[in-house]
Design a protein around this motif. Structure first.
Motif, PDB file in Angstrom:
ATOM      1  N   ARG A   1       0.828  -1.241  -0.029  1.00 15.03           N
ATOM      2  CA  ARG A   1      -0.099   0.028  -0.174  1.00 15.03           C
ATOM      3  C   ARG A   1       0.962   1.169   0.191  1.00 15.03           C
ATOM      4  O   ARG A   1       2.277   1.054   0.097  1.00 15.03           O
ATOM      5  CB  ARG A   1      -0.917  -0.081   1.266  1.00 15.03           C
ATOM      6  CG  ARG A   1      -1.894  -1.231   1.469  1.00 15.03           C
ATOM      7  CD  ARG A   1      -2.683  -0.961   2.473  1.00 15.03           C
ATOM      8  NE  ARG A   1      -3.597  -2.173   2.654  1.00 15.03           N
ATOM      9  CZ  ARG A   1      -4.571  -2.459   3.515  1.00 15.03           C
ATOM     10  NH1 ARG A   1      -4.698  -1.262   4.115  1.00 15.03           N
ATOM     11  NH2 ARG A   1      -4.967  -3.550   3.327  1.00 15.03           N
ATOM     12  N   GLY A   2       0.295   2.505  -0.142  1.00 22.50           N
ATOM     13  CA  GLY A   2       1.031   3.653  -0.309  1.00 22.50           C
ATOM     14  C   GLY A   2       1.009   4.338  -1.550  1.00 22.50           C
ATOM     15  O   GLY A   2       0.075   4.000  -2.449  1.00 22.50           O
ATOM     16  N   ARG A   3       2.000   5.157  -1.813  1.00 23.29           N
ATOM     17  CA  ARG A   3       2.000   5.945  -2.939  1.00 23.29           C
ATOM     18  C   ARG A   3       2.461   4.864  -4.255  1.00 23.29           C
ATOM     19  O   ARG A   3       3.295   4.096  -4.141  1.00 23.29           O
ATOM     20  CB  ARG A   3       3.256   6.723  -2.674  1.00 23.29           C
ATOM     21  CG  ARG A   3       3.169   8.195  -3.614  1.00 23.29           C
ATOM     22  CD  ARG A   3       4.329   9.417  -3.472  1.00 23.29           C
ATOM     23  NE  ARG A   3       4.296   9.758  -2.127  1.00 23.29           N
ATOM     24  CZ  ARG A   3       5.131   9.481  -1.125  1.00 23.29           C
ATOM     25  NH1 ARG A   3       6.549   8.834  -1.318  1.00 23.29           N
ATOM     26  NH2 ARG A   3       5.038  10.040  -0.026  1.00 23.29           N
ATOM     27  N   PRO A   4       1.501   5.451  -5.417  1.00 14.28           N
ATOM     28  CA  PRO A   4       1.942   4.455  -6.458  1.00 14.28           C
ATOM     29  C   PRO A   4       3.228   4.657  -7.098  1.00 14.28           C
ATOM     30  O   PRO A   4       3.799   5.790  -6.943  1.00 14.28           O
ATOM     31  CB  PRO A   4       0.920   4.730  -7.269  1.00 14.28           C
ATOM     32  CG  PRO A   4       0.025   5.982  -6.837  1.00 14.28           C
ATOM     33  CD  PRO A   4       0.609   6.324  -5.294  1.00 14.28           C
ATOM     34  N   ALA A   5       3.942   3.790  -7.794  1.00 14.27           N
ATOM     35  CA  ALA A   5       5.005   3.994  -8.538  1.00 14.27           C
ATOM     36  C   ALA A   5       4.886   5.112  -9.378  1.00 14.27           C
ATOM     37  O   ALA A   5       3.840   5.091 -10.080  1.00 14.27           O
ATOM     38  CB  ALA A   5       5.532   2.532  -9.073  1.00 14.27           C
ATOM     39  N   GLY A   6       6.066   6.035  -9.537  1.00 16.19           N
ATOM     40  CA  GLY A   6       6.056   6.897 -10.579  1.00 16.19           C
ATOM     41  C   GLY A   6       5.678   8.034  -9.780  1.00 16.19           C
ATOM     42  O   GLY A   6       5.637   9.263 -10.408  1.00 16.19           O
ATOM     43  N   SER A   7       4.854   8.153  -8.717  1.00 14.13           N
ATOM     44  CA  SER A   7       4.414   9.242  -7.993  1.00 14.13           C
ATOM     45  C   SER A   7       5.803   9.720  -7.118  1.00 14.13           C
ATOM     46  O   SER A   7       5.853   9.297  -6.024  1.00 14.13           O
ATOM     47  CB  SER A   7       3.332   9.278  -7.226  1.00 14.13           C
ATOM     48  OG  SER A   7       2.983  10.292  -6.573  1.00 14.13           O
ATOM     49  N   ARG A   8       6.451  10.938  -7.676  1.00 16.09           N
ATOM     50  CA  ARG A   8       7.604  11.225  -6.804  1.00 16.09           C
ATOM     51  C   ARG A   8       7.175  12.604  -5.868  1.00 16.09           C
ATOM     52  O   ARG A   8       6.638  13.459  -6.181  1.00 16.09           O
ATOM     53  CB  ARG A   8       8.800  11.485  -7.595  1.00 16.09           C
ATOM     54  CG  ARG A   8       9.224  10.383  -8.444  1.00 16.09           C
ATOM     55  CD  ARG A   8      10.539  10.177  -8.954  1.00 16.09           C
ATOM     56  NE  ARG A   8      11.438  10.984  -7.688  1.00 16.09           N
ATOM     57  CZ  ARG A   8      12.538  10.459  -7.879  1.00 16.09           C
ATOM     58  NH1 ARG A   8      13.099   9.652  -8.145  1.00 16.09           N
ATOM     59  NH2 ARG A   8      13.407  11.076  -6.744  1.00 16.09           N
ATOM     60  N   LYS A   9       7.890  12.394  -4.765  1.00 13.72           N
ATOM     61  CA  LYS A   9       7.831  13.669  -3.798  1.00 13.72           C
ATOM     62  C   LYS A   9       8.970  13.836  -3.206  1.00 13.72           C
ATOM     63  O   LYS A   9       9.816  12.927  -2.941  1.00 13.72           O
ATOM     64  CB  LYS A   9       6.593  13.285  -2.664  1.00 13.72           C
ATOM     65  CG  LYS A   9       5.068  13.229  -3.352  1.00 13.72           C
ATOM     66  CD  LYS A   9       4.085  13.214  -2.207  1.00 13.72           C
ATOM     67  CE  LYS A   9       2.706  13.274  -2.913  1.00 13.72           C
ATOM     68  NZ  LYS A   9       1.680  13.730  -2.131  1.00 13.72           N
ATOM     69  N   THR A  10       9.306  15.038  -2.812  1.00 10.60           N
ATOM     70  CA  THR A  10      10.585  15.498  -2.191  1.00 10.60           C
ATOM     71  C   THR A  10      10.332  15.961  -0.866  1.00 10.60           C
ATOM     72  O   THR A  10       9.453  16.644  -0.667  1.00 10.60           O
ATOM     73  CB  THR A  10      11.148  16.410  -2.976  1.00 10.60           C
ATOM     74  OG1 THR A  10      11.348  15.702  -4.342  1.00 10.60           O
ATOM     75  CG2 THR A  10      12.391  17.111  -2.545  1.00 10.60           C
ATOM     76  N   ALA A  11      10.971  15.433   0.003  1.00  7.79           N
ATOM     77  CA  ALA A  11      10.939  15.938   1.636  1.00  7.79           C
ATOM     78  C   ALA A  11      11.578  17.228   1.538  1.00  7.79           C
ATOM     79  O   ALA A  11      12.791  17.408   0.966  1.00  7.79           O
ATOM     80  CB  ALA A  11      11.436  14.895   2.590  1.00  7.79           C
ATOM     81  N   THR A  12      11.059  18.249   2.258  1.00  8.54           N
ATOM     82  CA  THR A  12      11.645  19.449   2.538  1.00  8.54           C
ATOM     83  C   THR A  12      11.168  20.204   3.879  1.00  8.54           C
ATOM     84  O   THR A  12      10.385  19.690   4.250  1.00  8.54           O
ATOM     85  CB  THR A  12      11.294  20.311   1.153  1.00  8.54           C
ATOM     86  OG1 THR A  12      11.926  21.621   1.445  1.00  8.54           O
ATOM     87  CG2 THR A  12       9.877  20.753   1.159  1.00  8.54           C
ATOM     88  N   THR A  13      12.062  21.307   4.285  1.00 11.68           N
ATOM     89  CA  THR A  13      11.439  21.916   5.293  1.00 11.68           C
ATOM     90  C   THR A  13      11.128  23.330   4.903  1.00 11.68           C
ATOM     91  O   THR A  13      11.699  24.032   4.263  1.00 11.68           O
ATOM     92  CB  THR A  13      12.773  22.021   6.350  1.00 11.68           C
ATOM     93  OG1 THR A  13      13.053  20.952   6.784  1.00 11.68           O
ATOM     94  CG2 THR A  13      12.316  22.941   7.498  1.00 11.68           C
ATOM     95  N   ILE A  14       9.805  23.646   5.165  1.00  8.01           N
ATOM     96  CA  ILE A  14       9.092  25.030   4.867  1.00  8.01           C
ATOM     97  C   ILE A  14       8.517  25.403   6.035  1.00  8.01           C
ATOM     98  O   ILE A  14       8.089  24.751   6.794  1.00  8.01           O
ATOM     99  CB  ILE A  14       8.469  24.677   3.524  1.00  8.01           C
ATOM    100  CG1 ILE A  14       7.792  25.958   2.934  1.00  8.01           C
ATOM    101  CG2 ILE A  14       7.247  23.843   4.013  1.00  8.01           C
ATOM    102  CD1 ILE A  14       7.215  25.963   1.672  1.00  8.01           C
ATOM    103  N   ARG A  15       8.517  26.917   6.091  1.00 10.63           N
ATOM    104  CA  ARG A  15       7.505  27.407   7.207  1.00 10.63           C
ATOM    105  C   ARG A  15       6.246  28.104   6.679  1.00 10.63           C
ATOM    106  O   ARG A  15       6.247  28.801   5.770  1.00 10.63           O
ATOM    107  CB  ARG A  15       8.564  28.593   8.040  1.00 10.63           C
ATOM    108  CG  ARG A  15       9.790  28.071   8.513  1.00 10.63           C
ATOM    109  CD  ARG A  15      10.629  28.989   9.065  1.00 10.63           C
ATOM    110  NE  ARG A  15      11.777  28.373   9.869  1.00 10.63           N
ATOM    111  CZ  ARG A  15      12.062  28.227  11.104  1.00 10.63           C
ATOM    112  NH1 ARG A  15      11.060  28.661  11.872  1.00 10.63           N
ATOM    113  NH2 ARG A  15      13.031  27.779  11.426  1.00 10.63           N
TER     114      ARG A  15
END
Length: 88
Positions: free
Chosen positions: A40-54
């Protein structure tokens, strides 16, 4: 079950002591087709980038009060904003 881990033994004296099997229990359960675990989880090919934002507290509060999945909704709101704006 993972072969490297031992099952936790639960000794029930009475079968009525077994936990109730609710819809929530089944939603969290692992799904197998034969011996194959369906991931389960995010489908393959759906990329996300972890970042820090305020963000302002009021923005975070507004999204958090909508419940579980608020970060996904915030992402969708930003994607929608990009359709009509240029981030320059």
């Amino acid at each position: 079950m993972n072969a490297n881990r031992n099952a936790t033994l639960t000794e029930w004296i009475d079968p009525d002591d077994a936990p109730e099997l609710t819809d929530e229990f089944f939603e969290q359960a692992d799904l197998y087709i034969g011996e194959r675990l369906i991931r389960r989880g995010r489908p393959a090919g759906s990329r996300k980038t972890a970042t820090t934002i305020r963000f302002d507290d009021e923005v975070i509060h507004a999204f958090k009060t909508t419940g579980k999945g608020w970060q996904t909704r915030m992402n969708a709101a930003l994607k929608d904003w990009l359709k009509s704006h240029t981030p320059a």
